[in-house]
Design a protein around this motif. Structure first.
Motif, mmCIF file in Angstrom:
data_model
loop_
_atom_site.group_PDB
_atom_site.id
_atom_site.type_symbol
_atom_site.label_atom_id
_atom_site.label_comp_id
_atom_site.label_asym_id
_atom_site.label_seq_id
_atom_site.Cartn_x
_atom_site.Cartn_y
_atom_site.Cartn_z
ATOM 1 N N ARG A 24 0.848 -1.192 0.000
ATOM 2 C CA ARG A 24 0.000 0.000 0.000
ATOM 3 C C ARG A 24 0.881 1.239 0.000
ATOM 4 N NH1 ARG A 24 -4.655 -1.536 4.504
ATOM 5 N NH2 ARG A 24 -5.083 -3.643 3.709
ATOM 6 N N SER A 26 2.513 4.266 1.261
ATOM 7 C CA SER A 26 2.779 4.554 2.658
ATOM 8 C C SER A 26 3.294 5.972 2.898
ATOM 9 C CB SER A 26 3.803 3.556 3.206
ATOM 10 O OG SER A 26 4.095 3.810 4.559
ATOM 11 N N TYR A 87 0.454 -0.873 8.252
ATOM 12 C CA TYR A 87 0.391 0.145 7.211
ATOM 13 C C TYR A 87 0.182 1.521 7.826
ATOM 14 C CZ TYR A 87 -0.527 -4.026 4.414
ATOM 15 O OH TYR A 87 -0.464 -5.270 3.832
#
Length: 211
Positions: A24, A26, A87
């Protein structure tokens, strides 16, 4: 002798890492010679404070010298806009003295920051407008409404929210004739959108793209 640039894609295939869990986004890290103004702008616009900030003890003196691309002992801060371990989503600023704005160069086009609801986007838009921070452009893209701002360095920052209350409705719009005919959407008057929303008008009516 001319040195040829190597083909960095010669050994790549589209499914090279397709069996791995996709990472993802970040961090978005911005380097700037306008650090203090940039820090204040992002704090005000995003409503977050740095969760980590570092200033080298001799920074006032060293800031007078050029910094290399990967120098790490510099003034910097990290502002976390979302966190769900492992995350996180972070806007980071690196203080790099002596930079000059470049035009017609490859690089960042814009960053999008999505809100949890249309209501929150309208609230943020109104507070920023009242403080003198106006969008560069405002669009109803169909699936989402977006306000595009320029930060103090001229980077384009998109503040957006979905035009639908459910993911199914959001994804369904991509299959409609209206989206296929006009995927970019239409320019809007942000004040008009906000006024209609505050008056209690149905979100679907406010954000409807004309056929």
């Amino acid at each position: 002798m001319t040195q040829l640039t190597p083909d960095l894609t010669s050994n790549l295939t589209p499914d090279l890492t397709g069996d791995l869990q996709a990472p993802r986004i970040s961090e978005i890290v911005l380097r700037s010679s306008n650090y203090d103004a940039m820090k204040l702008w992002y704090q005000a616009v995003l409503g977050v404070q740095p969760f980590y900030e570092y200033v080298p003890v001799d920074w006032a003196e060293r800031a007078k010298q050029p910094q290399g691309r990967f120098d790490t002992d510099i003034r910097l801060c990290f502002m976390r806009v979302h966190n769900q371990f492992p995350y996180s989503q972070v806007i980071a600023l690196f203080d790099v003295p002596g930079l000059q704005p470049e035009q017609k160069a490859s690089g960042l086009h814009h960053m999008q920051l999505r809100h949890d609801s249309f209501a929150t986007l309208m609230q943020r838009y109104g507070r920023l407008r009242d403080a003198g921070v106006a969008p560069y452009k405002s669009f109803n893209h169909g699936p989402a409404t977006a306000f595009y701002y320029e930060d103090p360095d001229g980077n384009l920052v998109e503040l957006s929210a979905a035009n639908f209350e459910t993911e199914a409705a959001f994804l369904g719009f991509f299959q409609t004739p209206a989206f296929k005919k006009n995927p970019a959407g239409i320019p809007i008057d942000g004040d008009d959108f906000r006024r209609r929303f505050q008056a209690g008008e149905n979100l679907s009516d406010i954000t409807r793209i004309p056929d």
